[in-house]
Design a protein around this motif. Structure first.
Motif, short mmCIF file in Angstrom:
data_model
loop_
_atom_site.label_atom_id
_atom_site.label_comp_id
_atom_site.label_asym_id
_atom_site.label_seq_id
_atom_site.Cartn_x
_atom_site.Cartn_y
_atom_site.Cartn_z
N LEU A 101 0.86 -1.18 0.00
CA LEU A 101 0.00 0.00 0.00
C LEU A 101 0.90 1.24 0.00
O LEU A 101 1.52 1.55 1.02
CB LEU A 101 -0.90 0.01 1.23
CG LEU A 101 -1.88 1.18 1.34
CD1 LEU A 101 -2.91 1.14 0.22
CD2 LEU A 101 -2.57 1.16 2.71
N PRO A 102 1.01 1.94 -1.13
CA PRO A 102 1.95 3.07 -1.22
C PRO A 102 1.44 4.35 -0.57
O PRO A 102 1.10 5.32 -1.23
CB PRO A 102 2.16 3.22 -2.72
CG PRO A 102 0.89 2.74 -3.33
CD PRO A 102 0.41 1.63 -2.45
N VAL A 103 1.37 4.33 0.76
CA VAL A 103 1.06 5.50 1.57
C VAL A 103 2.14 5.60 2.64
O VAL A 103 2.87 4.63 2.88
CB VAL A 103 -0.35 5.42 2.19
CG1 VAL A 103 -1.42 5.28 1.11
CG2 VAL A 103 -0.44 4.29 3.20
N PRO A 104 2.26 6.74 3.33
CA PRO A 104 3.30 6.88 4.36
C PRO A 104 3.30 5.73 5.36
O PRO A 104 2.24 5.17 5.69
CB PRO A 104 2.95 8.21 5.02
CG PRO A 104 2.29 8.99 3.94
CD PRO A 104 1.49 7.99 3.16
N VAL A 105 4.50 5.40 5.84
CA VAL A 105 4.68 4.27 6.76
C VAL A 105 5.27 4.77 8.07
O VAL A 105 6.30 5.45 8.07
CB VAL A 105 5.61 3.20 6.14
CG1 VAL A 105 5.76 2.01 7.10
CG2 VAL A 105 5.08 2.73 4.79
N VAL A 106 4.63 4.42 9.16
CA VAL A 106 5.15 4.70 10.51
C VAL A 106 5.45 3.36 11.16
O VAL A 106 4.57 2.51 11.29
CB VAL A 106 4.13 5.49 11.35
CG1 VAL A 106 4.60 5.61 12.80
CG2 VAL A 106 3.91 6.88 10.76
N LEU A 107 6.70 3.18 11.58
CA LEU A 107 7.15 1.90 12.14
C LEU A 107 7.59 2.09 13.58
O LEU A 107 8.32 3.04 13.89
CB LEU A 107 8.28 1.33 11.30
CG LEU A 107 8.85 -0.02 11.72
CD1 LEU A 107 9.29 -0.83 10.49
CD2 LEU A 107 10.04 0.14 12.67
N ILE A 108 7.15 1.20 14.46
CA ILE A 108 7.60 1.18 15.85
C ILE A 108 7.95 -0.24 16.23
O ILE A 108 7.58 -1.20 15.56
CB ILE A 108 6.55 1.74 16.83
CG1 ILE A 108 5.29 0.87 16.84
CG2 ILE A 108 6.20 3.18 16.48
CD1 ILE A 108 4.31 1.24 17.93
N GLY A 109 8.67 -0.36 17.36
CA GLY A 109 8.99 -1.67 17.90
C GLY A 109 8.02 -2.06 19.01
O GLY A 109 6.96 -1.45 19.18
N MET A 110 8.40 -3.07 19.77
CA MET A 110 7.57 -3.58 20.85
C MET A 110 8.11 -3.18 22.22
O MET A 110 7.65 -3.70 23.24
CB MET A 110 7.48 -5.10 20.76
CG MET A 110 8.83 -5.81 20.85
SD MET A 110 8.74 -7.61 20.58
CE MET A 110 8.08 -8.17 22.16
N ASP A 111 9.07 -2.26 22.26
CA ASP A 111 9.80 -1.97 23.49
C ASP A 111 9.30 -0.74 24.23
O ASP A 111 9.86 -0.36 25.25
CB ASP A 111 11.29 -1.77 23.18
CG ASP A 111 11.92 -3.01 22.57
OD1 ASP A 111 11.43 -4.11 22.84
OD2 ASP A 111 12.90 -2.86 21.81
N THR A 112 8.25 -0.09 23.72
CA THR A 112 7.75 1.13 24.36
C THR A 112 6.25 0.98 24.61
O THR A 112 5.43 1.59 23.92
CB THR A 112 8.02 2.37 23.49
OG1 THR A 112 7.55 2.13 22.16
CG2 THR A 112 9.50 2.71 23.45
N PRO A 113 5.88 0.19 25.63
CA PRO A 113 4.45 0.00 25.90
C PRO A 113 3.74 1.27 26.34
O PRO A 113 2.51 1.30 26.40
CB PRO A 113 4.44 -1.06 27.00
CG PRO A 113 5.77 -0.92 27.68
CD PRO A 113 6.72 -0.57 26.57
N GLN A 114 4.50 2.33 26.64
CA GLN A 114 3.89 3.60 27.03
C GLN A 114 3.43 4.43 25.83
O GLN A 114 2.85 5.51 26.01
CB GLN A 114 4.85 4.42 27.89
CG GLN A 114 6.07 5.02 27.17
CD GLN A 114 7.26 4.08 27.11
OE1 GLN A 114 7.11 2.89 26.82
NE2 GLN A 114 8.45 4.59 27.38
N VAL A 115 3.68 3.95 24.62
CA VAL A 115 3.23 4.68 23.43
C VAL A 115 1.72 4.83 23.47
O VAL A 115 1.00 3.95 23.95
CB VAL A 115 3.69 3.97 22.14
CG1 VAL A 115 2.98 2.64 21.94
CG2 VAL A 115 3.49 4.87 20.94
N THR A 116 1.22 5.95 22.96
CA THR A 116 -0.20 6.23 22.98
C THR A 116 -0.74 6.38 21.56
O THR A 116 0.01 6.71 20.63
CB THR A 116 -0.50 7.52 23.74
OG1 THR A 116 0.11 8.63 23.05
CG2 THR A 116 0.03 7.45 25.18
N PRO A 117 -2.05 6.19 21.38
CA PRO A 117 -2.64 6.45 20.07
C PRO A 117 -2.40 7.89 19.62
O PRO A 117 -2.22 8.14 18.43
CB PRO A 117 -4.12 6.16 20.29
CG PRO A 117 -4.15 5.17 21.41
CD PRO A 117 -3.03 5.57 22.32
#
Length: 220
Positions: A101-117
Motif C-alpha cells: 500500500l503506497p502511503v506513508p509508513v510509521v514503524l515502531i517496535g515492541m519496546d515502548t508499551p507507554q506509546v499512545t494512540p
C-alpha cells in the motif's frame, strides 16, 4: 493504487519478535527468569498493539519474527521479517508495507508499551509536511521512524543498538536533505530499571500489571 498525498492516513507497522522465553528481552535476565522476561515482552507487545489499534491508520501491520499467538488482536496483516540484521529487517518492513500500500509508513517496535494512540496519530500527521519523523529513545536509539516514501538508504548498514544509533540516523537524514520532525523521547524497556520506570508511567497498563505480578518493586 496511487502514491500518498497530503492528508492520507499512514499505515502503522509494528516490528516484533514472538514472545518466546529465551529469545526476547534477554537483557532483563538475570533480574528476571527467561519465562518472566518473555511475559513482560508479551505484555509490552499487547500494549503496543492496542495503542496501534486505537490510532488512525490506513493499514495495520505486524512484521513478525516467529509465529503469531493469542496475543495478536484482529485487524492486523502479519508479514514475516526478512533480512540478516536489524537494520535490514527494518528496511524490509518499510519496503514490504509500501509495496502492499503506497502511503506513508510509521514503524515502531515492541519496546515502548507507554506509546499512545495520540503519539502515533501525531507521527502520521507530521508526515503531511515532512518526509521523515523520528521518535528518539533515551538510550540513544529511536523508538519510531516514519517515512512519507521509504528510502532504503536511510537504514542500509546503519549500526543498531548503540548509544549513537539515533545520532547516526539523524546524520543520514540531514545528508539526504529531507524535512524531518521529532516526537517526544521515550524509554525502551531493555533493563529491569527501564521496566520499573516505564511501568510507573503507565500504572493501568498490562505491562505494569505483569511487572507487579512478578513481584517487582514498581515505584509510585
Amino acid at each position: 493504487m496511487t502514491p500518498a498525498t497530503s492528508g492520507t492516513a499512514a499505515q502503522l507497522v509494528v516490528i516484533a519478535k514472538a514472545p518466546v522465553p529465551g529469545t526476547v528481552k534477554t537483557r532483563l535476565t538475570p533480574a528476571f527468569t527467561a519465562r518472566e522476561a518473555a511475559a513482560l515482552a508479551e505484555s509490552a507487545l499487547r500494549d503496543t498493539l492496542s495503542a496501534v489499534a486505537a490510532a488512525p491508520a490506513a493499514r495495520r501491520v505486524l512484521a513478525l519474527l516467529g509465529e503469531p499467538g493469542p496475543w495478536l488482536p484482529a485487524g492486523y496483516d502479519v508479514v514475516a521479517q526478512r533480512g540478516d540484521d536489524l537494520a535490514a529487517r527494518l528496511a524490509a518492513a518499510f519496503a514490504d508495507a509500501w509495496t502492499a500500500l503506497p502511503v506513508p509508513v510509521v514503524l515502531i517496535g515492541m519496546d515502548t508499551p507507554q506509546v499512545t494512540p495520540a503519539l502515533l496519530a501525531e507521527a502520521g500527521r507530521l508526515l503531511d509536511g515532512h518526509e521523515v519523523v523520528v521518535g528518539p529513545a533515551a538510550d540513544g536509539g529511536f523508538w519510531l521512524l516514519g517515512q512519507r516514501t521509504p528510502d532504503p538508504a536511510l537504514l542500509a548498514g546503519l549500526p543498531m543498538s548503540r548509544p549513537d544509533t539515533g545520532a547516526l540516523l539523524m546524520e543520514r537524514i540531514r545528508a539526504a536533505g529531507v524535512r524531518a520532525a521529532l516526537l517526544p523521547e521515550l524509554t525502551d524497556v531493555d533493563t529491569a530499571a527501564d521496566a520499573r520506570a516505564v511501568a510507573a508511567r503507565i500504572p493501568s497498563s498490562r505491562f505494569a500489571a505483569t511487572l507487579a505480578a512478578l513481584g517487582a518493586d514498581v515505584p509510585a
